[in-house]
Design a protein around this motif. Sequence first.
Motif, short mmCIF file in Angstrom:
data_model
loop_
_atom_site.label_atom_id
_atom_site.label_comp_id
_atom_site.label_asym_id
_atom_site.label_seq_id
_atom_site.Cartn_x
_atom_site.Cartn_y
_atom_site.Cartn_z
N VAL A 163 0.82 -1.20 0.00
CA VAL A 163 0.00 0.00 0.00
C VAL A 163 0.87 1.26 0.00
O VAL A 163 0.45 2.31 -0.51
N ALA A 164 2.09 1.16 0.53
CA ALA A 164 2.98 2.32 0.55
C ALA A 164 3.27 2.84 -0.85
O ALA A 164 3.50 4.04 -1.04
N ALA A 165 3.24 1.94 -1.85
CA ALA A 165 3.53 2.35 -3.22
C ALA A 165 2.43 3.24 -3.80
O ALA A 165 2.65 3.96 -4.78
N ALA A 166 1.24 3.20 -3.19
CA ALA A 166 0.10 3.94 -3.73
C ALA A 166 -0.14 5.27 -3.03
O ALA A 166 -1.03 6.03 -3.42
N ARG A 167 0.64 5.57 -2.02
CA ARG A 167 0.41 6.80 -1.26
C ARG A 167 0.85 8.04 -2.05
O ARG A 167 1.80 7.99 -2.84
N GLY A 168 0.14 9.14 -1.82
CA GLY A 168 0.56 10.41 -2.39
C GLY A 168 0.13 10.64 -3.82
O GLY A 168 0.77 11.42 -4.54
N ASP A 169 -0.91 10.01 -4.30
CA ASP A 169 -1.40 10.17 -5.67
C ASP A 169 -0.26 10.04 -6.68
O ASP A 169 0.04 10.97 -7.43
N PRO A 170 0.37 8.87 -6.75
CA PRO A 170 1.55 8.72 -7.61
C PRO A 170 1.22 8.75 -9.10
O PRO A 170 0.16 8.30 -9.53
N ARG A 171 2.13 9.32 -9.87
CA ARG A 171 2.03 9.25 -11.33
C ARG A 171 2.63 7.96 -11.85
O ARG A 171 2.34 7.53 -12.96
N MET A 172 3.49 7.36 -11.03
CA MET A 172 4.15 6.10 -11.40
C MET A 172 4.16 5.19 -10.18
O MET A 172 4.17 5.65 -9.05
N LEU A 173 4.17 3.88 -10.45
CA LEU A 173 4.26 2.89 -9.39
C LEU A 173 5.60 2.18 -9.46
O LEU A 173 6.10 1.88 -10.55
N LEU A 174 6.17 1.92 -8.30
CA LEU A 174 7.38 1.11 -8.23
C LEU A 174 6.97 -0.34 -8.08
O LEU A 174 6.30 -0.70 -7.10
N VAL A 175 7.35 -1.16 -9.05
CA VAL A 175 6.93 -2.56 -9.07
C VAL A 175 8.15 -3.45 -8.87
O VAL A 175 9.21 -3.23 -9.48
N ARG A 176 8.00 -4.44 -8.01
CA ARG A 176 9.07 -5.42 -7.79
C ARG A 176 8.73 -6.68 -8.58
O ARG A 176 7.74 -7.34 -8.30
N GLY A 177 9.54 -7.00 -9.57
CA GLY A 177 9.23 -8.10 -10.47
C GLY A 177 10.09 -9.32 -10.28
O GLY A 177 10.61 -9.57 -9.18
N LYS A 178 10.26 -10.08 -11.36
CA LYS A 178 11.02 -11.32 -11.30
C LYS A 178 12.46 -11.05 -10.87
O LYS A 178 13.06 -10.06 -11.26
N GLY A 179 13.00 -11.97 -10.10
CA GLY A 179 14.37 -11.81 -9.63
C GLY A 179 14.54 -10.63 -8.70
O GLY A 179 15.64 -10.11 -8.52
N ASP A 180 13.44 -10.16 -8.11
CA ASP A 180 13.45 -9.03 -7.17
C ASP A 180 13.90 -7.72 -7.85
O ASP A 180 14.36 -6.80 -7.18
N LYS A 181 13.78 -7.65 -9.17
CA LYS A 181 14.17 -6.44 -9.89
C LYS A 181 13.03 -5.42 -9.84
O LYS A 181 11.86 -5.77 -9.97
N GLU A 182 13.39 -4.17 -9.67
CA GLU A 182 12.40 -3.11 -9.57
C GLU A 182 12.31 -2.32 -10.87
O GLU A 182 13.30 -2.16 -11.59
N ARG A 183 11.10 -1.83 -11.17
CA ARG A 183 10.92 -0.97 -12.34
C ARG A 183 9.78 -0.01 -12.05
O ARG A 183 8.92 -0.27 -11.20
N LEU A 184 9.78 1.11 -12.74
CA LEU A 184 8.71 2.11 -12.59
C LEU A 184 7.75 1.99 -13.76
O LEU A 184 8.18 1.87 -14.92
N VAL A 185 6.46 1.99 -13.47
CA VAL A 185 5.45 1.95 -14.52
C VAL A 185 4.51 3.14 -14.34
O VAL A 185 4.06 3.43 -13.24
N PRO A 186 4.24 3.88 -15.43
CA PRO A 186 3.36 5.05 -15.32
C PRO A 186 1.90 4.64 -15.21
O PRO A 186 1.49 3.58 -15.70
N LEU A 187 1.11 5.50 -14.58
CA LEU A 187 -0.32 5.25 -14.42
C LEU A 187 -1.12 6.17 -15.34
O LEU A 187 -0.84 7.37 -15.43
N SER A 188 -2.13 5.62 -15.98
CA SER A 188 -3.03 6.42 -16.79
C SER A 188 -3.97 7.20 -15.87
O SER A 188 -4.15 6.83 -14.70
N PRO A 189 -4.58 8.28 -16.35
CA PRO A 189 -5.54 9.02 -15.51
C PRO A 189 -6.66 8.15 -14.95
O PRO A 189 -6.98 8.26 -13.75
N PRO A 190 -7.28 7.25 -15.75
CA PRO A 190 -8.32 6.40 -15.15
C PRO A 190 -7.77 5.48 -14.05
O PRO A 190 -8.46 5.24 -13.05
N ALA A 191 -6.56 4.99 -14.23
CA ALA A 191 -5.96 4.13 -13.21
C ALA A 191 -5.67 4.91 -11.94
O ALA A 191 -5.89 4.42 -10.83
#
Length: 314
Positions: A163-191
């Motif tokens: 839930v910490a990733a969603a705080r503050g009306d983010p324009r992008m989310l920090l996602v932890r993927g395979k192999g514990d690698k992190e990446r940033l993904v942008p959010l659309s206005p509806p999202a």
Amino acid sequence: MSAPQGAARWISAFLEAQAAESGAARNTQLAYGRDLNDFAGWLARNGGGFEAASREDVERYLVFCDDQGLSRATRARRLSSIRQLYRFAFEEGWRTDNPAIRITGPGRERRLPKTLSIAEVEALLDAAGRSARSPADRLRNTCLMQLLYATGMRVSELVTLPVAAARGDPRMLLVRGKGDKERLVPLSPPARAALAVWLGERDACEEAARAAGKAASRFLFPSGGKAGHLTRQGFHALIKEFAVAAGVSPARVTPHRLRHAFATHLLAGGADLRAIQTLLGHADISTTVIYTHVLEDRLRDLVLEHHPLAKPGR
């Protein structure tokens, strides 16, 4: 270093090393464990074990897997698991060789990714907002679907979002993927809108739970189950309900197919393949290139329109 006794200890030691050194995700470790347990069982039935298995044994096992009707992809994955186990055993000094290293695997079938049309996705998004009994569940479902289609996340990444990733009306989310690698993904206005509404509802439900003496959840999509969050299986069942409500065949709708739709629709809209690779979290662009095959008509028209020697009269 002497080799441990018994297949179970070989496998557990290998999996511990994969988790510690390579950052292998839990799902990856479970897949390794299933593959190696199957190989160990076959060896035991044939009077052998990991410590003495030869190249011929591994080849015979692969023939056995083929006879069982296993797909090329499954056989290739099992060979990869065996190869990595023996590479680890060689590095640890348990074996002086890797009996699987020179075996040519069956290869993976390069199937075209099945996807959904934009109209079908829109119908699913609409159905998510009206396919639950309670208002809170409808808000959650809308947020789940909007985030999935806006970002192309894997379902395991989606349901485990903190839930910490969603705080503050983010324009992008920090996602932890395979192999514990992190990446940033942008959010659309509806999202972003769906996320903000769900976050308010989620926090209100959490506050009521805390008042009743329950522990707070660290997940964006909490659940009362053992995992503490909505599971992949739970979301898979939900998306089938959305499909029925949307009038789309449930057999055609899976979380991974929405990931394919995300990539395909971006590519059709003119997005760069390298950007899509980054957004999907693919380590190798060869994994992303397959999406170009579902856009053959568009690519052909692109060449005919822009290539200097494709002009009429040339």
